[in-house]
Design an enzyme around this catalytic site. Structure first.
Site, PDB file in Angstrom:
ATOM      1  N   ALA A  53       1.134  -1.299   0.007  1.00 14.56           N
ATOM      2  CA  ALA A  53       0.239   0.289   0.066  1.00 14.56           C
ATOM      3  C   ALA A  53       0.896   1.210   0.390  1.00 14.56           C
ATOM      4  O   ALA A  53       0.299   2.217  -0.285  1.00 14.56           O
ATOM      5  CB  ALA A  53      -1.118   0.174   1.115  1.00 14.56           C
ATOM      6  N   PRO A  73       3.063   4.476  -0.588  1.00 17.67           N
ATOM      7  CA  PRO A  73       2.821   5.456   0.282  1.00 17.67           C
ATOM      8  C   PRO A  73       1.821   5.462   0.521  1.00 17.67           C
ATOM      9  O   PRO A  73       1.382   6.329   1.453  1.00 17.67           O
ATOM     10  CB  PRO A  73       3.437   6.336  -0.642  1.00 17.67           C
ATOM     11  CG  PRO A  73       3.336   6.251  -1.434  1.00 17.67           C
ATOM     12  CD  PRO A  73       3.648   4.723  -2.114  1.00 17.67           C
ATOM     13  N   GLY A  74       0.719   5.152  -0.334  1.00 17.46           N
ATOM     14  CA  GLY A  74      -1.094   4.848   0.060  1.00 17.46           C
ATOM     15  C   GLY A  74      -1.579   5.714  -0.584  1.00 17.46           C
ATOM     16  O   GLY A  74      -3.008   6.166  -0.494  1.00 17.46           O
ATOM     17  N   ASP A 124      -0.388  -4.025  -5.682  1.00 15.43           N
ATOM     18  CA  ASP A 124       0.116  -3.546  -6.309  1.00 15.43           C
ATOM     19  C   ASP A 124       1.457  -3.044  -6.549  1.00 15.43           C
ATOM     20  O   ASP A 124       1.978  -2.731  -5.498  1.00 15.43           O
ATOM     21  CB  ASP A 124       0.244  -1.491  -6.250  1.00 15.43           C
ATOM     22  CG  ASP A 124       0.337  -0.396  -6.916  1.00 15.43           C
ATOM     23  OD1 ASP A 124       0.857  -0.841  -7.834  1.00 15.43           O
ATOM     24  OD2 ASP A 124       0.458   0.309  -6.260  1.00 15.43           O
ATOM     25  N   CYS A 176       3.025  -0.321 -12.539  1.00 17.46           N
ATOM     26  CA  CYS A 176       3.057   0.497 -12.987  1.00 17.46           C
ATOM     27  C   CYS A 176       4.441   0.733 -14.215  1.00 17.46           C
ATOM     28  O   CYS A 176       4.971   1.247 -14.084  1.00 17.46           O
ATOM     29  CB  CYS A 176       3.348   2.288 -12.256  1.00 17.46           C
ATOM     30  SG  CYS A 176       3.257   3.282 -12.736  1.00 17.46           S
TER      31      CYS A 176
END
Ligand SMILES: C[S@@+](CC[C@H](N)C(=O)[O-])C[C@H]1O[C@@H](n2cnc3c(N)ncnc32)[C@H](O)[C@@H]1O
Length: 436
Positions: A250, A252-253, A320, A373
């Site tokens: 998670a 940096p959020g 992620d 990403c």
């Protein structure tokens, strides 16, 4: 430039700080930013031209100044005498008169041709070596051009993608549902986003000055990042009562911030609200950032591959995954020169282990979003194919069905965003349902 070279500083973190500390604002700040970011993006091209114009290898200080000079001469509208004059002055000040003389000679040679006349001289011939040609012409390492070409499935859009990587991205904001609104961001000068119902683009200015951003009700977040999180919340899962969600990597959020808001307040286009989010990151300081960003989530420092949770309990899991970040090169000017293809195998092993753990964490009937990403096939389809191929309890959903507002996401069942098509990072999404 020196900090990036000497101590691996991140230009996009360091430069704004330097500008603030030195009180450089407005057009001067824009010029300094273009000088630094533009030079860093184009390093490969400028180094090839500098080498052609020098009879010896310049010292690192001098080389950086020459790179800055080359960028002004070849890609900016700075008058040549000013570009040469200021660069030579800089070298004289930092290094000495001998080096300044050398810099003057090199810069005059560089100034003798326009960029389009230099490229046929320094870049490999397009017919003999198409990838090498694009690498030098568009300032990307060769292995990244190859990876993009593989991910695009051909050459048709390759130069558009490389161009998009070299352009300054728009700052995109997210208005976290239930906490802020696009209207509030519009009132602060932003323009509504193209796809995400929570996105707004900020044409200029510091996002930190917007109250909603300062108060974490809104944040800077790429639009594709918002959409992959929303897609996960849109998949129907059968559950009576409160759902339990996990964001496994998670920090940096960014995605956790949006998931947390949707879990609590719902999303008018999908999830009605009524879920609890657990957000984990292996690094304590990154978990802390998640804690600062979210309101209701339970945040833990935990290694996703050695879960701190029971198997099969979550309704939705966001993975992620740590990746090369090749999809966000436009944001980090020097990143393309720092990445190294040798790291991909090791990252791939971690990505596989994390995806296996994510599928174990979700209950039968629940759904996992695998996100990177990066469009690199070794981090995207190959990882998903390997992990799902070894299990008989996973069904792959067509991710595009959950992003009906976006065209051009590929042939499915994955969704692949692209900077040149969508104006977003090159984010990849696979949606996997654990069979009941
Ligand atoms: C791509 S970033 C996540 C970005 C985040 N989802 C967001 O939207 O802001 C990947 C994160 O995975 C974390 N990570 C790496 N290995 C991990 C592991 N074994 N378990 C949990 N988190 C891990 C890293 O610390 C990093 O914060």
């Amino acid at each position: 430039m020196r900090a990036v070279d000497e101590r691996d500083a991140y230009a996009n973190l360091l430069l704004p700080r330097l500008l603030r500390e030195r009180g450089i604002k407005g057009r001067d700040a824009a010029l300094a930013t273009e000088l630094a970011y533009g030079t860093l993006r184009g390093l490969g091209t400028y180094d090839a031209i500098i080498e052609m114009c020098s009879d010896r290898t310049p010292d690192p200080d001098v080389r950086d100044a020459l790179r800055l000079g080359a960028h002004q001469l070849l890609r900016m509208r700075v008058p040549p005498h000013a570009a040469v004059g200021t660069t030579v002055d800089l070298v004289r000040l930092r290094v000495g008169p001998g080096a300044a003389k050398f810099a003057n000679a090199v810069l005059r040679k560089i100034a003798s041709r326009a960029l389009e006349d230099w490229l046929p001289i320094v870049a490999p011939d397009a017919a003999d070596d198409p990838v090498g040609h694009l690498a030098v012409s568009y300032g990307h390492p060769r292995w990244i051009v190859s990876a993009f070409r593989d991910a695009l499935g051909g050459d048709d859009e390759l130069t558009d993608l490389l161009d998009a990587d070299n352009a300054r991205p728009l700052v995109t904001l997210v208005a976290r549902p239930g906490r802020s609104s696009v209207k509030e961001l519009e009132d602060a000068g932003a323009i509504p986003g193209r796809y995400s119902p929570y996105a707004a683009y900020l044409p200029e200015g510091d996002p930190g000055r917007i109250d909603a951003v300062a108060g974490t009700r809104a944040a800077v977040q790429d639009e594709a990042s918002q959409l992959v999180a929303l897609a996960l919340t849109r998949v129907p899962v059968q559950r009576e009562g409160e759902e339990l969600w996990l964001d496994m990597c998670a920090g940096p959020g960014g995605k956790a911030g949006l998931l947390d808001a949707v879990a609590t307040h719902g999303d008018p286009s999908g999830f009605p609200g009524g879920a609890r989010l657990v957000a984990a990151d292996v690094q304590y300081h990154r978990a802390r950032l998640v804690w600062q960003t979210t309101r209701h989530a339970s945040v833990v420092t935990a290694d996703g591959t050695e879960p701190a949770w029971r198997p099969g309990v979550f309704d939705r899991v966001m993975l992620d995954a740590p990746c090369t970040g090749l999809g966000a090169l436009r944001r980090r000017p020097e990143a393309r020169w720092r990445r190294d293809p040798s790291g991909i195998a090791e990252l791939g092993r971690l990505q596989r282990r994390l995806l296996g753990a994510a599928l174990d964490a979700v209950r039968p009937g629940g759904v996992v979003a695998y996100v990177t990403c990066s469009p690199h096939l070794a981090e995207t389809r190959v990882v998903v194919g390997d992990v799902t191929g070894r299990r008989d309890d996973v069904e792959q959903l067509d991710a595009r069905d959950y992003l009906p507002e976006v065209d051009g996401l590929g042939d499915g069942p994955y969704a692949q965003f692209w900077p040149h098509r969508h104006g977003t990072d090159a984010m990849f999404l696979a949606l996997l349902r654990r069979r009941s």
